[in-house]
Motif scaffolding. Structure first.
Motif, PDB file in Angstrom:
ATOM      1  N   LEU A 116       0.910  -1.266  -0.175  1.00 42.85           N
ATOM      2  CA  LEU A 116       0.532  -0.244   0.119  1.00 42.85           C
ATOM      3  C   LEU A 116       0.812   1.119  -0.077  1.00 42.85           C
ATOM      4  O   LEU A 116       1.597   0.767   0.642  1.00 42.85           O
ATOM      5  CB  LEU A 116      -0.512   0.009   1.295  1.00 42.85           C
ATOM      6  CG  LEU A 116      -2.118  -1.249   0.999  1.00 42.85           C
ATOM      7  CD1 LEU A 116      -2.091  -1.286   2.774  1.00 42.85           C
ATOM      8  CD2 LEU A 116      -2.430  -1.586   0.470  1.00 42.85           C
ATOM      9  N   ALA A 117       0.708   2.111  -0.637  1.00 41.13           N
ATOM     10  CA  ALA A 117       1.665   3.798  -0.800  1.00 41.13           C
ATOM     11  C   ALA A 117       0.561   4.996  -0.514  1.00 41.13           C
ATOM     12  O   ALA A 117      -0.435   4.941  -1.078  1.00 41.13           O
ATOM     13  CB  ALA A 117       1.885   3.502  -1.184  1.00 41.13           C
ATOM     14  N   HIS A 118       0.692   5.749  -0.021  1.00 37.71           N
ATOM     15  CA  HIS A 118      -0.365   7.404  -0.052  1.00 37.71           C
ATOM     16  C   HIS A 118       0.998   8.191   0.358  1.00 37.71           C
ATOM     17  O   HIS A 118       1.971   7.884   0.830  1.00 37.71           O
ATOM     18  CB  HIS A 118      -1.352   7.420   0.952  1.00 37.71           C
ATOM     19  CG  HIS A 118      -1.581   7.551   2.173  1.00 37.71           C
ATOM     20  ND1 HIS A 118      -1.055   6.359   2.765  1.00 37.71           N
ATOM     21  CD2 HIS A 118      -1.241   8.657   2.455  1.00 37.71           C
ATOM     22  CE1 HIS A 118      -1.041   6.829   4.468  1.00 37.71           C
ATOM     23  NE2 HIS A 118      -1.193   8.026   4.058  1.00 37.71           N
ATOM     24  N   ASN A 119       0.537   9.502  -0.767  1.00 39.61           N
ATOM     25  CA  ASN A 119       1.226  10.569  -0.432  1.00 39.61           C
ATOM     26  C   ASN A 119       0.700  11.127   1.031  1.00 39.61           C
ATOM     27  O   ASN A 119      -0.371  11.623   1.463  1.00 39.61           O
ATOM     28  CB  ASN A 119       1.907  11.640  -1.426  1.00 39.61           C
ATOM     29  CG  ASN A 119       0.277  11.858  -2.054  1.00 39.61           C
ATOM     30  OD1 ASN A 119      -0.992  11.456  -2.216  1.00 39.61           O
ATOM     31  ND2 ASN A 119       0.391  12.922  -2.771  1.00 39.61           N
ATOM     32  N   HIS A 120       1.380  12.556   1.117  1.00 42.49           N
ATOM     33  CA  HIS A 120       1.346  13.369   2.645  1.00 42.49           C
ATOM     34  C   HIS A 120       1.256  14.902   2.264  1.00 42.49           C
ATOM     35  O   HIS A 120       2.882  14.797   1.719  1.00 42.49           O
ATOM     36  CB  HIS A 120       1.967  13.245   3.706  1.00 42.49           C
ATOM     37  CG  HIS A 120       1.091  12.362   4.317  1.00 42.49           C
ATOM     38  ND1 HIS A 120       1.458  11.618   5.719  1.00 42.49           N
ATOM     39  CD2 HIS A 120      -0.119  11.628   4.636  1.00 42.49           C
ATOM     40  CE1 HIS A 120       1.053  10.622   6.473  1.00 42.49           C
ATOM     41  NE2 HIS A 120      -0.101  11.009   5.725  1.00 42.49           N
ATOM     42  N   PRO A 121       0.808  15.168   0.885  1.00 43.42           N
ATOM     43  CA  PRO A 121       1.137  16.530   0.323  1.00 43.42           C
ATOM     44  C   PRO A 121       1.884  17.388   1.713  1.00 43.42           C
ATOM     45  O   PRO A 121       2.451  18.611   1.711  1.00 43.42           O
ATOM     46  CB  PRO A 121       0.029  17.619  -0.067  1.00 43.42           C
ATOM     47  CG  PRO A 121      -0.926  15.898  -0.202  1.00 43.42           C
ATOM     48  CD  PRO A 121      -0.619  14.988   0.753  1.00 43.42           C
ATOM     49  N   SER A 124       5.009  16.269   5.283  1.00 41.80           N
ATOM     50  CA  SER A 124       5.463  15.003   7.310  1.00 41.80           C
ATOM     51  C   SER A 124       5.213  13.656   6.887  1.00 41.80           C
ATOM     52  O   SER A 124       3.942  13.378   6.543  1.00 41.80           O
ATOM     53  CB  SER A 124       3.974  15.912   8.170  1.00 41.80           C
ATOM     54  OG  SER A 124       4.937  14.691   9.253  1.00 41.80           O
ATOM     55  N   VAL A 125       5.790  13.155   6.866  1.00 38.59           N
ATOM     56  CA  VAL A 125       6.020  11.403   6.089  1.00 38.59           C
ATOM     57  C   VAL A 125       5.357  10.543   7.898  1.00 38.59           C
ATOM     58  O   VAL A 125       4.886   9.384   7.091  1.00 38.59           O
ATOM     59  CB  VAL A 125       7.560  11.194   5.616  1.00 38.59           C
ATOM     60  CG1 VAL A 125       8.570  10.841   7.246  1.00 38.59           C
ATOM     61  CG2 VAL A 125       7.353   9.860   5.474  1.00 38.59           C
ATOM     62  N   GLU A 126       5.886  10.979   8.528  1.00 37.50           N
ATOM     63  CA  GLU A 126       5.210  10.414   9.823  1.00 37.50           C
ATOM     64  C   GLU A 126       3.822  10.189   9.814  1.00 37.50           C
ATOM     65  O   GLU A 126       2.693  10.997   9.283  1.00 37.50           O
ATOM     66  CB  GLU A 126       5.066  11.348  10.894  1.00 37.50           C
ATOM     67  CG  GLU A 126       6.181  11.369  11.288  1.00 37.50           C
ATOM     68  CD  GLU A 126       6.957   9.961  12.069  1.00 37.50           C
ATOM     69  OE1 GLU A 126       6.362   9.816  12.687  1.00 37.50           O
ATOM     70  OE2 GLU A 126       7.882  10.570  11.998  1.00 37.50           O
ATOM     71  N   LEU A 153       3.729   2.206   2.569  1.00 39.26           N
ATOM     72  CA  LEU A 153       4.592   3.322   1.948  1.00 39.26           C
ATOM     73  C   LEU A 153       3.494   4.623   2.374  1.00 39.26           C
ATOM     74  O   LEU A 153       3.355   5.093   1.286  1.00 39.26           O
ATOM     75  CB  LEU A 153       5.358   2.909   0.842  1.00 39.26           C
ATOM     76  CG  LEU A 153       5.740   2.205   1.019  1.00 39.26           C
ATOM     77  CD1 LEU A 153       6.806   1.757   0.085  1.00 39.26           C
ATOM     78  CD2 LEU A 153       7.176   1.844   1.904  1.00 39.26           C
ATOM     79  N   VAL A 154       4.479   5.983   3.147  1.00 37.27           N
ATOM     80  CA  VAL A 154       3.652   7.600   3.200  1.00 37.27           C
ATOM     81  C   VAL A 154       5.277   7.917   2.396  1.00 37.27           C
ATOM     82  O   VAL A 154       5.945   8.147   2.578  1.00 37.27           O
ATOM     83  CB  VAL A 154       3.720   7.580   4.643  1.00 37.27           C
ATOM     84  CG1 VAL A 154       3.017   9.131   4.126  1.00 37.27           C
ATOM     85  CG2 VAL A 154       2.391   6.870   5.402  1.00 37.27           C
ATOM     86  N   VAL A 155       5.089   8.581   1.011  1.00 37.13           N
ATOM     87  CA  VAL A 155       5.746   9.686   0.728  1.00 37.13           C
ATOM     88  C   VAL A 155       5.089  10.722   0.976  1.00 37.13           C
ATOM     89  O   VAL A 155       3.892  11.227   0.585  1.00 37.13           O
ATOM     90  CB  VAL A 155       5.809   9.447  -0.172  1.00 37.13           C
ATOM     91  CG1 VAL A 155       6.338  10.000  -2.091  1.00 37.13           C
ATOM     92  CG2 VAL A 155       5.126   7.813  -0.815  1.00 37.13           C
TER      93      VAL A 155
END
Length: 169
Positions: A116-121, A124-126, A153-155
C-alpha cells in the motif's frame, strides 16, 4: 563566463537536440527520463527484490502531488509485480479509501500480496493514527481472501516512511 556559471553547466546533465548539439537538460526532461528508468524497474513481472526501486518510483510519481492519492502495488505469490494502481484520489489533507474496492481489485488481478502507498502533501512523512488504523483494516480485509499486506509506504516529497520497517504491519 564566471567559474560559478561554468561549474553549473559542467555539472548539468546534457541532452542532444535535433541539430545534434548538446545542451543542458531541462528539469522536466530529467524527471521524465527518471520515470522511464524507474518504470522499467517497477514493471509487470518484475520481482520485488528491490524495495528501494518501489520507493524511488513512488517518490517521483506521487511525492510532489498537491493532493492525496492512495496506490496499491499488486503482487503475485512470488512477489512479482502484477500492477501498480492509483485506487483513490483525495484532497490536500485526506483521501477516502474503501477496503471493499481494494479487495475487489486484488481478487480481479489474482494478487497474493500487496504494498500500500499514499502521499502526504503536507510534507510530513509521519504516519497518522488514521493511517495506522487503515493499514490494519486493509490487512484484516485482505487476509480474509488470502492476500498479504507486505508494507504501507507514506511518501512526502523525497521522504518515504515504511510501516514494515517500523514494525507497524
Amino acid at each position: 563566463m564566471s567559474s560559478s556559471s561554468t561549474s553549473s553547466v559542467v555539472d548539468a546533465l546534457l541532452v542532444r537536440d535535433a541539430d545534434g548539439q548538446y545542451r543542458p537538460a531541462r528539469a522536466e526532461e530529467v524527471l521524465s527520463q527518471a520515470r522511464r528508468v524507474l518504470s522499467h524497474r517497477v514493471r509487470r513481472g518484475a520481482t520485488m527484490s528491490s524495495p528501494q526501486a518501489v520507493k524511488d518510483h513512488l517518490r517521483l510519481e506521487i511525492g510532489a502531488l498537491e493532493h492525496e492519492v492512495f496506490c496499491v502495488l499488486f503482487l503475485d505469490a512470488q512477489h512479482r509485480i502484477i500492477a501498480l494502481k492509483q485506487m483513490f484520489r483525495g484532497t490536500v489533507t485526506q483521501t477516502s479509501v474503501y477496503p471493499r474496492e481494494v479487495v475487489k481489485e486484488a481478487l480481479s488481478v489474482n494478487a497474493a500480496a500487496v504494498i500500500l502507498a499514499h502521499n502526504h502533501p503536507s510534507g510530513s512523512v509521519e504516519p497518522s493514527r488514521a493511517d495506522e488504523f487503515l493499514t490494519q483494516t486493509l490487512k484484516t480485509a485482505l487476509a480474509l481472501v488470502d492476500v498479504r499486506v507486505l508494507d504501507h509506504l507514506v511518501v512526502a516529497g523525497a521522504d518515504v516512511c515504511s510501516f514494515a520497517e517500523r514494525g507497524l504491519v
